[in-house]
Design a protein around this motif. Structure first.
Motif, PDB file in Angstrom:
ATOM      1  N   HIS A   1      34.213  83.113 -50.977  1.00 54.38           N
ATOM      2  CA  HIS A   1      32.811  82.762 -50.697  1.00 54.38           C
ATOM      3  C   HIS A   1      32.139  82.131 -51.914  1.00 54.38           C
ATOM      4  O   HIS A   1      31.384  81.162 -51.777  1.00 54.38           O
ATOM      5  CB  HIS A   1      32.038  83.988 -50.203  1.00 54.38           C
ATOM      6  CG  HIS A   1      32.464  84.432 -48.844  1.00 54.38           C
ATOM      7  ND1 HIS A   1      32.406  83.621 -47.729  1.00 54.38           N
ATOM      8  CD2 HIS A   1      33.003  85.610 -48.420  1.00 54.38           C
ATOM      9  CE1 HIS A   1      32.868  84.273 -46.671  1.00 54.38           C
ATOM     10  NE2 HIS A   1      33.243  85.481 -47.058  1.00 54.38           N
ATOM     11  N   ASN A   2      32.437  82.648 -53.106  1.00 51.03           N
ATOM     12  CA  ASN A   2      31.891  82.048 -54.324  1.00 51.03           C
ATOM     13  C   ASN A   2      32.391  80.623 -54.504  1.00 51.03           C
ATOM     14  O   ASN A   2      31.623  79.721 -54.860  1.00 51.03           O
ATOM     15  CB  ASN A   2      32.270  82.871 -55.567  1.00 51.03           C
ATOM     16  CG  ASN A   2      31.523  84.172 -55.663  1.00 51.03           C
ATOM     17  OD1 ASN A   2      30.457  84.337 -55.069  1.00 51.03           O
ATOM     18  ND2 ASN A   2      32.078  85.117 -56.415  1.00 51.03           N
TER      19      ASN A   2
ATOM     20  N   ALA B   1      34.984  87.831 -51.678  1.00 51.37           N
ATOM     21  CA  ALA B   1      33.943  87.400 -52.619  1.00 51.37           C
ATOM     22  C   ALA B   1      34.399  86.166 -53.386  1.00 51.37           C
ATOM     23  O   ALA B   1      33.614  85.228 -53.607  1.00 51.37           O
ATOM     24  CB  ALA B   1      33.604  88.538 -53.581  1.00 51.37           C
TER      25      ALA B   1
ATOM     26  N   GLU C   1      37.692  92.811 -50.030  1.00 53.07           N
ATOM     27  CA  GLU C   1      36.414  92.680 -50.717  1.00 53.07           C
ATOM     28  C   GLU C   1      36.506  91.704 -51.890  1.00 53.07           C
ATOM     29  O   GLU C   1      35.701  90.775 -51.997  1.00 53.07           O
ATOM     30  CB  GLU C   1      35.951  94.052 -51.224  1.00 53.07           C
ATOM     31  CG  GLU C   1      34.539  94.048 -51.741  1.00 53.07           C
ATOM     32  CD  GLU C   1      34.076  95.449 -52.120  1.00 53.07           C
ATOM     33  OE1 GLU C   1      33.479  95.564 -53.197  1.00 53.07           O
ATOM     34  OE2 GLU C   1      34.318  96.396 -51.344  1.00 53.07           O
TER      35      GLU C   1
END
Length: 196
Positions: free
Chosen positions: A134-135, A131, A127
């Motif tokens: 992806h950011n 994230a 997780e």
């Protein structure tokens, strides 16, 4: 039911790590562990169902420590450069403090036992790192790549440096010790290779 003796649990745990590092998965047995820990095999079975249960539980425990170190002060919203540098520093700090734990995990990494540990890691680690990646892609700080390519470029150089350090030598030098300058020099090259 017998009460849990934390001293015996600790002795079993520490000797299990030593035994795995010294003899590998093939040489690891409850009999050898009991002898090394100074307990009877029956004592080990109080805490673990069998050899596999012991190895999996211990692997998950050691992996939790790695994840705790890896995510220390980490925020998925960090810039890609800052986040990757912190990941490298955190992983090296873990490796320097717990070199036997890293070796233990390496011994089971390519066995069927590792699947349960890997599944646990994905849940715990996926997780935050997902994230973060992806950011970084969304903010145009990281090229979009297949996961395997990203992982190989982002972390294989780090693990090779740690391997040289644990061996105390490299292919070129008879004496090698990892330091922050070499770590950051390599990390900067990795960042350069991964960014648009």
């Amino acid at each position: 039911m017998r009460t849990r003796d934390e001293n015996k649990v600790l002795a079993i745990r520490e000797k299990a790590i030593d035994l795995m590092v010294e003899e590998g998965l093939e040489g690891f047995s409850i009999q050898k562990l009991a002898k090394a820990a100074g307990v009877s095999p029956a004592t080990i079975y109080i805490y673990y169902k069998d050899r596999e249960d012991l190895i999996i539980q211990l692997s998950i425990e050691l992996t939790n420590t790695l994840l705790e170190y890896s995510l220390r002060d980490f925020d998925p919203a960090m810039s890609f450069s800052d986040g990757l540098k912190l990941q490298w520093k955190n992983r090296v700090a873990h490796f320097m403090k717990f070199p036997k734990h890293v070796e233990f995990i390496e011994h089971i990494r390519y066995s069927p036992l590792y699947e349960q540990v890997r599944a646990h890691m994905i849940v715990q680690f996926g997780e935050a790192m997902g994230a973060f990646v992806h950011n970084a892609i969304r903010n145009k700080q990281l090229n979009k790549l297949p996961f395997e390519v990203y992982w190989a470029v982002a972390f294989a150089p780090l693990y090779q440096l740690m391997k040289f350090h644990s061996q105390g030598r490299s292919h070129k030098s008879e004496h090698f010790a990892l330091n922050n300058k070499l770590l950051m020099q390599t990390c900067e090259l990795v960042i350069k290779g991964l960014t648009p």
